[in-house]
Design an enzyme around this catalytic site. Structure first.
Site, mmCIF file in Angstrom:
data_model
loop_
_atom_site.group_PDB
_atom_site.id
_atom_site.type_symbol
_atom_site.label_atom_id
_atom_site.label_comp_id
_atom_site.label_asym_id
_atom_site.label_seq_id
_atom_site.Cartn_x
_atom_site.Cartn_y
_atom_site.Cartn_z
ATOM 1 N N HIS A 97 0.806 -1.229 0.000
ATOM 2 C CA HIS A 97 0.000 0.000 0.000
ATOM 3 C C HIS A 97 0.838 1.277 0.000
ATOM 4 O O HIS A 97 0.299 2.367 -0.098
ATOM 5 C CB HIS A 97 -0.922 0.032 1.211
ATOM 6 C CG HIS A 97 -0.193 0.277 2.505
ATOM 7 N ND1 HIS A 97 0.482 -0.717 3.169
ATOM 8 C CD2 HIS A 97 -0.004 1.399 3.220
ATOM 9 C CE1 HIS A 97 1.040 -0.209 4.249
ATOM 10 N NE2 HIS A 97 0.770 1.073 4.317
HETATM 11 C C1 UD1 Z 1 -1.820 5.146 6.461
HETATM 12 C C2 UD1 Z 1 -0.509 5.538 7.137
HETATM 13 C C3 UD1 Z 1 0.526 4.431 6.912
HETATM 14 C C4 UD1 Z 1 0.000 3.082 7.328
HETATM 15 C C5 UD1 Z 1 -1.305 2.821 6.579
HETATM 16 C C6 UD1 Z 1 -1.908 1.483 6.924
HETATM 17 C C7 UD1 Z 1 0.048 7.959 7.198
HETATM 18 C C8 UD1 Z 1 0.900 8.989 6.593
HETATM 19 N N1 UD1 Z 1 0.059 6.752 6.573
HETATM 20 O O1 UD1 Z 1 -1.585 5.141 5.059
HETATM 21 O O2 UD1 Z 1 1.669 4.716 7.669
HETATM 22 O O3 UD1 Z 1 0.930 2.073 7.001
HETATM 23 O O4 UD1 Z 1 -2.219 3.874 6.936
HETATM 24 O O5 UD1 Z 1 -3.075 1.272 6.223
HETATM 25 O O6 UD1 Z 1 -0.604 8.209 8.187
HETATM 26 N N2 UD1 Z 1 -9.159 4.795 2.667
HETATM 27 C C9 UD1 Z 1 -10.358 4.143 2.626
HETATM 28 N N3 UD1 Z 1 -10.857 3.672 3.803
HETATM 29 C C10 UD1 Z 1 -10.222 3.823 4.990
HETATM 30 C C11 UD1 Z 1 -9.000 4.489 5.005
HETATM 31 C C12 UD1 Z 1 -8.465 4.976 3.835
HETATM 32 O O7 UD1 Z 1 -10.964 3.989 1.591
HETATM 33 O O8 UD1 Z 1 -10.748 3.363 6.014
HETATM 34 C C13 UD1 Z 1 -8.583 5.324 1.419
HETATM 35 C C14 UD1 Z 1 -8.533 6.839 1.464
HETATM 36 O O9 UD1 Z 1 -9.615 7.378 0.833
HETATM 37 C C15 UD1 Z 1 -7.266 7.177 0.761
HETATM 38 C C16 UD1 Z 1 -6.416 5.956 0.891
HETATM 39 O O10 UD1 Z 1 -7.231 4.893 1.349
HETATM 40 O O11 UD1 Z 1 -7.483 7.368 -0.596
HETATM 41 C C17 UD1 Z 1 -5.228 6.184 1.781
HETATM 42 O O12 UD1 Z 1 -5.612 6.361 3.168
HETATM 43 P P1 UD1 Z 1 -4.708 7.208 4.209
HETATM 44 O O13 UD1 Z 1 -5.189 6.996 5.578
HETATM 45 O O14 UD1 Z 1 -4.551 8.592 3.727
HETATM 46 O O15 UD1 Z 1 -3.266 6.591 4.072
HETATM 47 P P2 UD1 Z 1 -2.803 5.094 4.021
HETATM 48 O O16 UD1 Z 1 -2.218 4.872 2.675
HETATM 49 O O17 UD1 Z 1 -3.844 4.137 4.506
#
Ligand code: UD1
Length: 372
Positions: A209
């Site tokens: 991811h």
């Molecule tokens: C975040 C953490 C990362 C961790 C990861 C585990 C930061 C900088 N990064 O990254 O260290 O390893 O979580 O998963 O804090 N999304 C959903 N549903 C959710 C959560 C996210 O659809 O419940 C989508 C969001 O819309 C976004 C993407 O996933 O487009 C990324 O989510 P985000 O929380 O910004 O960062 P992660 O890549 O999950």
């Protein structure tokens, strides 16, 4: 002495396994502390959040900030504003933050500026790679927090090099292993792999991811080809993170990956389902931080698709190896031919980290009883 009030901050999937053992350990100390569980809402999908609360026996959070997704600044600022309001209305004595996600830094900033003490669990890890958002979160959180709870000697050394005074640093061990030890009987009872039609010891587990792997179309395309090849040799089970799913769909790669012989694409799995897969896997292919540690503890080969790791002890002592798209094929051969080092479990990765963190907090409270 009156009881101290502790906020325990949970935000994103990898946080929940770190918060659960600590929540339970603090709950065993009602004579001197009370705990409020705060969920920032950084992860909000049922399978990224609720499933972990359920599996790990965490109660509904006392406070939900509901911040959700956004750019880094939006998400970090959103959590700061929301958590500051909570603190202004009803301040805790201590905030405990875990890991390295945006909410970890945001709550640290909001709390320390209000004079609230902060303890950071999993302090001192460094990849040395400032292009990772997590590295910036780690550096800034550790610069500000009052108590730095570290998992291993390399973390202590990083903090010493950055000038952290020794009184702030307490080596407590690896909290991820507490959750694993706590849940082990349940995980071992739960043959999730059987539902997927794969045999124990005869499949690999994939998680990917990180922006560095999934955001760049050419890199993602190359990885999809490698995964297709690996799945043809031995089945692969791949619970797909929402970010990765979106990128695969955007690039038109989802269908070819899904159709690859031996490939099982899944929704993100809950803790027990996922650990049941890991326990029974032949190897893991990942860019996650936690999985590097869990495989080291379990003695399972781990191929980490990154240029660096903030958890170098998993390489020097454990079963982890960094791989690139170019070196992956040779590493997979080593797995298939059973040429992988057995590894050792680092000190203090023993399931008692939460207990040591609570002792450390108690000592800190006794040193400054007149708090707030
Ligand atoms: C975040 C953490 C990362 C961790 C990861 C585990 C930061 C900088 N990064 O990254 O260290 O390893 O979580 O998963 O804090 N999304 C959903 N549903 C959710 C959560 C996210 O659809 O419940 C989508 C969001 O819309 C976004 C993407 O996933 O487009 C990324 O989510 P985000 O929380 O910004 O960062 P992660 O890549 O999950």
């Amino acid at each position: 002495m009156r009881k101290i009030r502790v906020d325990l901050i949970a935000a994103a999937r990898p946080n929940f396994m770190k918060v659960a053992p600590l929540y339970k350990a603090l709950g065993r100390e009602p004579s001197w502390c009370s705990v409020r569980l705060v969920h920032t809402g950084q992860h909000y999908d049922a399978n990224m959040s609720d499933a972990f609360f359920r599996d790990l026996g965490l109660p509904q959070p006392h406070i939900l900030l509901g911040v959700g997704s956004g750019t880094h600044a939006e998400q970090t600022a959103g959590v700061m504003v929301a958590y500051e309001k909570v603190c202004l209305a009803d301040a805790p004595d201590w905030a405990v933050v875990v890991g390295d996600v945006n909410s970890t830094l945001a709550c640290t900033l909001a709390a320390t500026k209000l004079g609230i003490k902060v303890a950071h669990l999993e302090a001192g890890l460094r990849s040395g790679d400032r292009s990772m958002p997590e590295e910036l979160n780690r550096l800034a959180t550790d610069a500000l927090a009052d108590l730095l709870w570290t998992p291993s000697e390399d973390a202590d050394e990083n903090l010493a090099r950055e000038g952290a005074s020794p009184e702030r640093v307490v080596r407590v061990g690896n909290i991820m292993i507490d959750s694993l030890v706590m849940m082990r009987p349940v995980i071992e009872q739960h043959a999730y792999y059987a539902k997927l039609g794969v045999e124990p010891g005869r499949f690999g587990v994939v998680t990917l991811h990180r922006p560095s792997n999934v955001d760049e179309p050419e890199r993602l395309r190359a990885l999809v080809e490698i995964l297709r090849g690996a799945a043809a040799r031995m089945p692969l089970v791949f619970p797909v993170h929402p970010r990765t799913r979106q990128r695969l769909r955007d690039q038109g790669l989802w269908k070819s990956l899904e159709a690859a012989p031996g490939m099982r694409l899944l929704e993100p799995a809950g803790y027990v389902d996922f650990m049941s897969l890991v326990f029974n896997s032949a190897y893991a292919l990942t860019d996650s931080g936690g999985l590097q540690e869990e495989t080291t503890y379990l003695g399972i080969p781990c191929l980490t698709l990154r240029e660096n790791t903030e958890r170098p002890i998993t390489i020097t002592l454990g079963t982890n190896r960094l791989v690139s798209p170019e070196s992956l094929a040779a590493a997979l051969e080593d797995v298939f031919e059973s040429r992988w080092p057995k590894g050792r479990v680092p000190e203090l990765w023993d399931g008692r980290t939460a207990e040591r963190a609570v002792e450390s907090l108690h000592r800190a409270v006794q040193r400054s009883p007149g708090l707030r």
